[in-house]
Scaffold this active site. Structure first.
Site, PDB file in Angstrom:
ATOM      1  N   HIS A 263     -10.414 -30.472  22.632  1.00 36.72           N
ATOM      2  CA  HIS A 263     -11.409 -29.709  21.883  1.00 36.72           C
ATOM      3  C   HIS A 263     -12.780 -29.781  22.534  1.00 36.72           C
ATOM      4  O   HIS A 263     -13.628 -28.926  22.298  1.00 36.72           O
ATOM      5  CB  HIS A 263     -11.480 -30.259  20.443  1.00 36.72           C
ATOM      6  CG  HIS A 263     -12.241 -29.409  19.490  1.00 36.72           C
ATOM      7  ND1 HIS A 263     -12.600 -29.824  18.233  1.00 36.72           N
ATOM      8  CD2 HIS A 263     -12.718 -28.146  19.598  1.00 36.72           C
ATOM      9  CE1 HIS A 263     -13.260 -28.868  17.615  1.00 36.72           C
ATOM     10  NE2 HIS A 263     -13.350 -27.842  18.413  1.00 36.72           N
TER      11      HIS A 263
ATOM     12  N   GLU B 282      -4.067  -9.705   3.225  1.00 41.07           N
ATOM     13  CA  GLU B 282      -3.011  -9.825   4.237  1.00 41.07           C
ATOM     14  C   GLU B 282      -3.080 -11.122   5.044  1.00 41.07           C
ATOM     15  O   GLU B 282      -2.052 -11.643   5.474  1.00 41.07           O
ATOM     16  CB  GLU B 282      -3.048  -8.622   5.184  1.00 41.07           C
ATOM     17  CG  GLU B 282      -2.501  -7.344   4.584  1.00 41.07           C
ATOM     18  CD  GLU B 282      -3.546  -6.472   3.914  1.00 41.07           C
ATOM     19  OE1 GLU B 282      -4.653  -6.987   3.626  1.00 41.07           O
ATOM     20  OE2 GLU B 282      -3.276  -5.280   3.675  1.00 41.07           O
TER      21      GLU B 282
ATOM     22  N   HIS C  76       0.074  -3.821   4.952  1.00 39.17           N
ATOM     23  CA  HIS C  76      -0.291  -2.435   4.713  1.00 39.17           C
ATOM     24  C   HIS C  76      -0.993  -1.843   5.935  1.00 39.17           C
ATOM     25  O   HIS C  76      -2.184  -2.062   6.141  1.00 39.17           O
ATOM     26  CB  HIS C  76      -1.187  -2.320   3.484  1.00 39.17           C
ATOM     27  CG  HIS C  76      -1.620  -0.922   3.171  1.00 39.17           C
ATOM     28  ND1 HIS C  76      -0.789   0.166   3.314  1.00 39.17           N
ATOM     29  CD2 HIS C  76      -2.803  -0.428   2.725  1.00 39.17           C
ATOM     30  CE1 HIS C  76      -1.437   1.260   2.971  1.00 39.17           C
ATOM     31  NE2 HIS C  76      -2.662   0.926   2.604  1.00 39.17           N
TER      32      HIS C  76
ATOM     33  N   GLY D 208       0.845  -1.184   0.000  1.00 36.14           N
ATOM     34  CA  GLY D 208       0.000   0.000   0.000  1.00 36.14           C
ATOM     35  C   GLY D 208       0.881   1.234   0.000  1.00 36.14           C
ATOM     36  O   GLY D 208       2.113   1.142  -0.065  1.00 36.14           O
ATOM     37  N   SER D 209       0.265   2.377   0.111  1.00 37.59           N
ATOM     38  CA  SER D 209       1.025   3.629  -0.004  1.00 37.59           C
ATOM     39  C   SER D 209       2.080   3.767   1.087  1.00 37.59           C
ATOM     40  O   SER D 209       3.170   4.293   0.841  1.00 37.59           O
ATOM     41  CB  SER D 209       0.070   4.819   0.046  1.00 37.59           C
ATOM     42  OG  SER D 209      -0.710   4.788   1.241  1.00 37.59           O
TER      43      SER D 209
ATOM     44  N   GLU E 212       3.909   1.562   2.301  1.00 35.78           N
ATOM     45  CA  GLU E 212       5.025   0.642   2.077  1.00 35.78           C
ATOM     46  C   GLU E 212       5.853   1.019   0.842  1.00 35.78           C
ATOM     47  O   GLU E 212       6.913   0.434   0.608  1.00 35.78           O
ATOM     48  CB  GLU E 212       4.522  -0.799   1.910  1.00 35.78           C
ATOM     49  CG  GLU E 212       3.943  -1.404   3.167  1.00 35.78           C
ATOM     50  CD  GLU E 212       2.592  -0.787   3.504  1.00 35.78           C
ATOM     51  OE1 GLU E 212       2.445  -0.265   4.631  1.00 35.78           O
ATOM     52  OE2 GLU E 212       1.691  -0.788   2.643  1.00 35.78           O
TER      53      GLU E 212
ATOM     54  N   GLY F  68      -6.941 -24.002  14.890  1.00 36.89           N
ATOM     55  CA  GLY F  68      -8.347 -24.282  14.627  1.00 36.89           C
ATOM     56  C   GLY F  68      -9.018 -23.244  13.755  1.00 36.89           C
ATOM     57  O   GLY F  68     -10.187 -23.398  13.407  1.00 36.89           O
TER      58      GLY F  68
END
Length: 530
Positions: free
Chosen positions: A282, A52, A75, A30-31, A33, A397
């Site tokens: 679980h 992302e 970003h 993005g801008s 980066e 998970g």
């Protein structure tokens, strides 16, 4: 822009990436980066993900497959937010990642600017090992070196650095190369106590978890099991290969249910747990454990264990040291694990038949990346993993890991076939990772286990006595069309007679191919004895 002839933060960071072996960068730009990406060097590889969460999962798969830290560029805070689920999964996977996110220019931060974040370093906490936004631009290279060091210290995990966009052009000197040690030796006195107890045991059992494979201690674990002549069980929800499943001492899988663990361990008078928590469950329930010894580099796992002796230390050093203290056992070998019968073909296709066919057709050195939770018992029965490094799944998970992680694993092993075995519900979380696989021309075979819905939810609904719950069925998904829209060849298989040809074509393809298999939607029991 960098000033010619000066050393900048960007120059120093690029050299740091080379020195640390993080020459493959996973990103979604993005801008904020763009100053980092300016005049990208030819010796660094930039792998583009289209969201992302996929970017972090790709880096996770790559880091786990290589054993090295991987570098992610996200970003801004919004990008870190998109990636939050995958950051949590990386934390649970103990994947060494250095994650960065762009930040607005420092001069704008007091004004709460667009794309700015006042608490950027706090955003991914608590599911990173370390997080910072450096106080000064010139501190950015040292912060990234710090993050790399911490990410690789056992237990490994993600770290996070927020970088204001104007920091990249600030003056900074390159850092001297760093070397780090990653192994710690267990307490010799505790190893001697463990050896005495194991030698005196009449019927010990080993429970082995993902840390053994991650530490490169697999062959040492096999040698220890053979010295003891004791059966080996895979720990509940092990996210990597726990033991070669064709070995005569391999006895199966512990399920993530207390009553099943109790039943599975009841016949043994001593349990040695290597590289796993005690235990990952679980569902709730009461359980009882025989006397237990646990060895791991994860101090939190030792602290959380409800009983037993905890030996803290690296398995690469600890397992051989324990083996050297043991006499070779003369106890009789445990009975072999029975092989399941070959499943019969039927329409709709039973998942067992698909997995049996896949096991017979796949290349011998292929890597399985799995995200099909409702079919895991069938996978454990019919898709055996013979080799260390041959299996990956997520420890958290959370869905959406499998496909982008398979891309990362394929990038880590150029030329080696990777097979992603993914449920239809899981597939929709990160399907855009197919685009990256096509762009990188990876030898990736994607098998969609399409039972028309969230199979795990169907199973749990039955267990919990829940009826007519909404949001479980997923009608109308056309995976071949979705794949074709990203340039990935695909076909649908509904007739078992077509399955062998489809698998053969996919494994012969040098680039990605997807097979959507229409499965029997019958409800499967998640927690049965392994």
């Amino acid at each position: 822009m960098d000033t010619p002839g000066t050393s900048t933060v960007r120059h120093a960071v690029m050299q740091l990436l080379r020195d640390c072996g993080m020459t493959t960068v996973f990103g979604n730009p993005g801008s904020t980066e763009l100053p980092f990406l300016d005049r990208w060097p030819n010796d660094l590889r930039y792998v583009l993900g289209l969201q992302e969460s996929s970017v972090v999962a790709m880096a996770d798969g790559y880091a786990r497959a290589t054993g090295r830290a991987a570098f992610c560029s996200l970003h801004s805070a919004v990008g870190a937010g998109h990636a939050a689920g995958s950051i949590f999964t990386a934390y649970r996977n103990q994947a060494p990642l250095v994650i960065t996110a762009g930040q607005q220019a420092r001069s704008l931060l007091p004004l709460n600017p667009f794309l700015g974040a006042t608490e950027a370093a706090n955003f991914p906490k608590p599911y990173v090992k370390w997080s910072v936004e450096p106080a000064r631009a010139e501190d950015v290279p040292a912060a990234l070196a710090h993050a790399w060091h911490i990410a690789l210290q056992p237990p490994c995990g993600p770290t996070f650095v927020s970088i204001p966009m104007d920091d990249w052009s600030a003056p900074a000197e390159p850092l001297p190369p760093r070397r780090i040690g990653r192994d710690t030796a267990p307490d010799p006195a505790l190893l001697k106590e463990a050896a005495v107890a194991l030698a005196a045991s009449r019927n010990p059992v080993l429970v082995i978890g993902p840390e053994v494979d991650a530490a490169g201690a697999g062959p040492a674990a096999v040698a220890l099991a053979e010295r003891l002549n004791a059966p080996v069980l895979a720990s509940p929800f092990s996210s990597r290969a726990s033991f070669p499943e064709g070995h005569p001492l391999f006895a199966g899988f512990l399920a993530a249910a207390p009553n099943v663990v109790t039943a599975g361990l009841a016949a043994h008078d001593l349990v040695l747990v290597l590289g796993a928590p005690v235990f990952t469950f679980h569902v709730a329930g009461d359980y009882r454990l025989p006397p237990l010894i646990q060895m791991t580099a994860d101090g939190e796992a030792i602290a959380a264990a409800p009983a037993g002796t905890g030996i803290l230390g690296g398995l690469r050093l600890g397992i051989p040291a324990l083996t050297a203290l043991l006499p070779r056992s003369d106890r009789p070998a445990p009975p072999p694990r029975p092989s399941p019968p070959a499943p019969a073909a039927a329409t709709p296709i039973p998942v067992e038949y698909l997995l049996h066919s896949l096991a017979a057709a796949r290349p011998g050195d292929s890597v399985i990346v799995e995200e099909a939770p409702s079919h895991r018992p069938a996978i454990q029965q019919h898709l055996p993993i013979p080799d260390w490094g041959g299996f990956f799944t997520m420890a958290s998970g959370g869905l959406g890991y499998g496909l982008p992680a398979a891309v990362g694993v394929a990038l880590a092993h150029p030329g080696r076939r990777v097979v992603a075995v993914i449920g239809d519900g899981s597939m929709m979380y990160s399907i855009q990772a197919l685009w990256t696989a096509v762009r990188e021309a990876l030898p990736l075979t994607v098998i969609v286990l399409n039972n028309g819905g969230y199979g795990a939810m169907r199973s749990f609904s039955r267990v919990l006595g829940v009826e007519n719950a909404p949001g479980i069925d997923l009608p109308g998904l056309d995976f071949p069309s979705l794949a074709a829209g990203m340039g990935c060849p695909a076909r649908q298989v509904a007739d078992p007679a077509d399955l062998a040809a489809a698998l053969s074509a996919a494994f012969a393809s040098p680039s990605p191919m997807l097979i959507d298999v229409a499965l029997d939607p019958a409800i499967h029991t998640l927690y049965r004895k392994g």
